[in-house]
Design a protein around this motif. Structure first.
Motif, short mmCIF file in Angstrom:
data_model
loop_
_atom_site.label_atom_id
_atom_site.label_comp_id
_atom_site.label_asym_id
_atom_site.label_seq_id
_atom_site.Cartn_x
_atom_site.Cartn_y
_atom_site.Cartn_z
N VAL A 11 0.83 -1.19 0.00
CA VAL A 11 0.00 0.00 0.00
C VAL A 11 0.87 1.25 0.00
N VAL A 12 0.27 2.35 -0.43
CA VAL A 12 0.95 3.65 -0.34
C VAL A 12 0.20 4.43 0.73
N PRO A 13 0.80 4.53 1.91
CA PRO A 13 0.04 5.07 3.06
C PRO A 13 -0.27 6.55 2.95
N TYR A 14 -1.26 6.96 3.72
CA TYR A 14 -1.60 8.37 3.90
C TYR A 14 -0.47 9.05 4.65
N VAL A 15 -0.16 10.27 4.27
CA VAL A 15 0.89 11.01 4.98
C VAL A 15 0.24 12.13 5.79
N PRO A 16 0.23 11.98 7.11
CA PRO A 16 -0.40 13.02 7.92
C PRO A 16 0.46 14.28 7.94
N GLY A 17 -0.15 15.39 8.31
CA GLY A 17 0.60 16.65 8.45
C GLY A 17 1.68 16.51 9.51
N GLU A 18 2.72 17.30 9.35
CA GLU A 18 3.87 17.22 10.25
C GLU A 18 3.48 17.52 11.71
N GLN A 19 4.03 16.73 12.63
CA GLN A 19 3.84 17.00 14.06
C GLN A 19 5.22 17.35 14.63
N PRO A 20 5.60 18.62 14.49
CA PRO A 20 6.96 19.01 14.90
C PRO A 20 7.15 18.83 16.40
N LYS A 21 8.37 18.41 16.77
CA LYS A 21 8.64 18.18 18.19
C LYS A 21 9.26 19.39 18.88
N ASN A 22 9.86 20.26 18.07
CA ASN A 22 10.46 21.44 18.67
C ASN A 22 9.38 22.45 19.06
N LYS A 23 9.71 23.22 20.09
CA LYS A 23 8.76 24.19 20.64
C LYS A 23 8.78 25.49 19.82
N GLY A 24 7.85 26.37 20.13
CA GLY A 24 7.86 27.71 19.56
C GLY A 24 7.33 27.76 18.13
N ILE A 25 6.66 26.69 17.73
CA ILE A 25 6.11 26.66 16.37
C ILE A 25 4.64 27.09 16.39
N ILE A 26 4.26 27.90 15.43
CA ILE A 26 2.85 28.23 15.26
C ILE A 26 2.29 27.18 14.32
N PRO A 129 -17.68 1.38 -8.79
CA PRO A 129 -16.80 2.21 -7.97
C PRO A 129 -17.51 2.88 -6.78
N LEU A 130 -16.70 3.15 -5.79
CA LEU A 130 -17.10 4.05 -4.72
C LEU A 130 -16.87 5.46 -5.26
N LEU A 131 -17.77 6.37 -4.93
CA LEU A 131 -17.62 7.75 -5.43
C LEU A 131 -17.21 8.72 -4.33
N PHE A 132 -16.21 9.53 -4.63
CA PHE A 132 -15.90 10.70 -3.80
C PHE A 132 -15.22 11.72 -4.70
N PRO A 133 -15.22 13.00 -4.31
CA PRO A 133 -14.71 14.05 -5.20
C PRO A 133 -13.20 13.90 -5.47
N TYR A 140 -9.42 9.05 1.79
CA TYR A 140 -10.46 8.20 1.17
C TYR A 140 -9.85 7.25 0.14
N SER A 141 -8.97 7.78 -0.71
CA SER A 141 -8.38 6.92 -1.73
C SER A 141 -7.40 5.93 -1.11
N VAL A 142 -6.79 6.30 0.01
CA VAL A 142 -5.87 5.38 0.69
C VAL A 142 -6.64 4.19 1.26
N TRP A 143 -7.77 4.46 1.91
CA TRP A 143 -8.59 3.34 2.41
C TRP A 143 -9.09 2.46 1.26
N ALA A 144 -9.51 3.14 0.18
CA ALA A 144 -10.00 2.37 -0.97
C ALA A 144 -8.88 1.46 -1.50
N ASP A 145 -7.67 1.99 -1.61
CA ASP A 145 -6.56 1.17 -2.09
C ASP A 145 -6.23 0.05 -1.10
N LEU A 146 -6.24 0.38 0.19
CA LEU A 146 -5.94 -0.63 1.21
C LEU A 146 -6.87 -1.83 1.09
N PHE A 147 -8.17 -1.55 0.91
CA PHE A 147 -9.15 -2.63 0.85
C PHE A 147 -9.50 -3.03 -0.59
N ARG A 148 -8.70 -2.56 -1.55
CA ARG A 148 -8.87 -2.92 -2.97
C ARG A 148 -10.28 -2.60 -3.45
#
Lengths: 394, 394
Positions: A11-26, A129-133, A140-148
């Protein structure tokens, strides 16, 4: 390559937004709430006794299920809970859309990712097919690919609006396996009218329609009132955004009891105890503090409108977001450059390097102070770049 | 029936042991630890700040992964974490055993649950079964059914011992898709020698072999030393039993980096953030308190041996359990009657109404006081029933 690798589900996994560990980030990149959860959450967590942790949690999550049901005027049998709405949606894709999908014999399925090119009558039901925009929550497409699961992605119009007709029976001739829509949509922030959702649900009684309401508390009309009438509708929600509980992992789905029972059967076939004792008590505590919830929602909505005005002054273009983020483009400056420049200023926003949206930034609404810092930083970059381009042009 | 129901993935879920809500119950039915987790766990939980909950947890679970790796002398790339070992095993079944399984077109798969009747050469690779014993953790067949994985269940011998030859290449001619063994096995409590496990792993290099070590801290030899040599071995563990953290939902898997990476790809395609902030800090805190952990393990092991002696005196028959439970049968009294009688005494043990084991009780090791209460209650029931049967017989 070892022989066992041939049998691995690739599978090609979903990439979540960065969760930076350093402080002082907005941190305006993952649509988190800038305010902490209700103080009741903290005190409930601190009341959790060590000795209680040795025992399994209630597998039925009874207290949380009841509290969620009560908050929407629904019965416990109409509520399913999970480890964030991603867990809930993953279970729903597995339960409602992946049965009898075609075997892939070890090859990767790429889905039927072909715009509105929906399967015609010559294809077997397994290829429906399953439909989504084309532009929506990219999981959504990652789950669809995961479960073929084959899928088709009707394009949003040029203003990034969902075209309801793409989801109507007359367009796809009933040859679909389901519909998933985020409302408000992500990353656009645009809400769809309830009448359009009602038509889709009514028009497709043979398949499950999922309305993902992760951001509905910030704006838009909920589909919950439709649940009384339609047994093929599932509405999903999360505690991660409006309830400031991204760190505890709580999501849920609402539907008629039959739909929820099928979902629970799959959940109990996957993991009996998904919700920790900590998640269960935090969820209940959050629901008890209605005033705190309404107040922080209002603050975010006010700040969103303020941010819209300021962004407009700077020349940004965007739709009328109903969510806790704004999806904006600047006619004069590439989004990627702005994204990188803001990152240098320790302001993280979300940039998607994908067709049609690669010149947009998704900016989460933070605190007033954070939004003022963002606007200042943007003003600085726009000035600098305008100056530079003037220099270069002449 | 609505038309959408035809497409639902129908399953028969796993039924977990009862989690009674009323107080005053001696709970020996779900193999929980009778002692609370380390006090470090409680203090870490109470240090968790409300404001931190608004943000998503670290999706990589870096701190916990590192702490687990360190505890076993392994690198972080060799560790996968999940919401209890059930979540870890579900992900592993999906990743390693469900690819290219045959489509079922909406019909329920019953698995190839036919003892040692293993698929012969005439069947296609897609029908190759997953192997696990006929008597073992009953979730294995549930996951197989959920993901439509064919399976075969070589029977334990009459003493409930695994027959290693059933899992050797010469027996199944390479026509399998994997092996899953619990060691010590559940509900029998019997451990398999490491040499037998080594042979199986070595003998089946083309498939993944999972050793489920949920109970290994209580006895038996771990397969972890084999990880250095075999890239097809996955060892799973849980914080729910030996670490007294059933309520927090933490489990993990160990393997070579390639195996773990495949598992992570599937996990990130299912849910980016499975581990809550609470679970992450509790897991790390538990691993920090080594002395507390060793002490409570020793207490349970001592009490297990004491309980064995007492049960023997009462005429019970059982194998040499290496786990935190004893799987016992009484030659004169039906297990179901004893189960119900104990329940009336507010002592809950586990009874499985299944072939071959329907005359056994699985008794978790509780505190000393709880085990004394159990032995007294059993003595009372045995006396009463012996008296009654004498009356009836003469």
């Amino acid at each position: 390559m070892s022989a066992w690798e041939e049998n691995v589900r690739r599978v090609v996994p979903y990439v979540p937004g960065e969760q930076p560990k350093n402080k002082g980030i907005i941190k305006l990149n993952t649509n988190e709430n800038p305010y902490p959860p209700s103080p009741l959450v903290e005190s409930s967590l601190h009341d959790l006794e060590n000795k209680s942790l040795r025992l399994y949690p209630d597998p039925t999550s009874e207290d949380l299920v009841k509290a969620i049901g009560d908050s929407h005027g629904l019965r416990p049998e109409q509520v399913f809970v999970g480890v964030g709405s991603d867990d809930v949606l993953a279970m729903a894709f597995l339960t409602f859309f992946s049965n009898g999908n075609s075997s892939n014999n070890g090859h990767e399925s790429k889905g039927n990712n072909s715009g509105t090119n929906i399967a015609g009558g010559h294809e077997s039901k397994n290829q429906f097919p399953l439909l989504f925009p084309d532009i929506t929550y990219s999981f959504y497409s990652v789950w669809a690919d995961l479960f073929r699961i084959p899928y088709a992605t009707p394009p949003l119009d040029t203003d990034f609006r969902i075209q309801p007709r793409d989801y109507c029976n007359s367009s796809h001739k009933g040859n679909i396996r389901g519909i998933v829509l985020a409302n408000p949509n992500a990353p656009t922030g645009l809400a769809l009218e309830l009448s359009a959702i009602r038509s889709m649900v009514q028009d497709n009684p043979d398949v499950v329609v999922i309305i993902d309401e992760a951001y509905i508390d910030f704006g838009g009309e909920t589909a919950i009132p439709l649940l009384a009438k339609y047994d093929n509708l599932l509405v999903t929600r999360t505690f991660s955004k409006s309830r400031s509980l991204a760190g505890m992992r709580i999501g849920y789905a609402l539907g008629q009891p039959k739909l929820i029972a099928y979902l629970n059967d799959v959940k109990y076939s996957f993991n009996s105890y998904t919700m920790s004792k900590a998640a269960l008590i935090c969820g209940v505590a959050s629901l008890q503090d209605k005033t705190y919830f309404e107040d922080s929602l209002q603050k975010i909505k006010n700040l969103r409108e303020w941010t819209k005005k300021e962004l407009k002054k700077l020349g940004f273009v965007f739709g009328d977001s109903a969510a806790n983020f704004i999806f904006a483009n600047h006619p004069k400056l590439p989004a990627k450059d702005l994204f990188l420049a803001l990152k240098e200023d320790k302001i993280y926003v979300r940039y998607f390097d994908k067709p049609r949206i690669d010149n947009y930034l998704r900016i989460t609404i933070g605190t007033e102070e954070e939004m003022r810092s963002l606007i200042s930083a943007l003003r600085k970059h726009l000035k600098y770049n305008t100056y530079n381009s003037l220099k270069l042009d002449f």
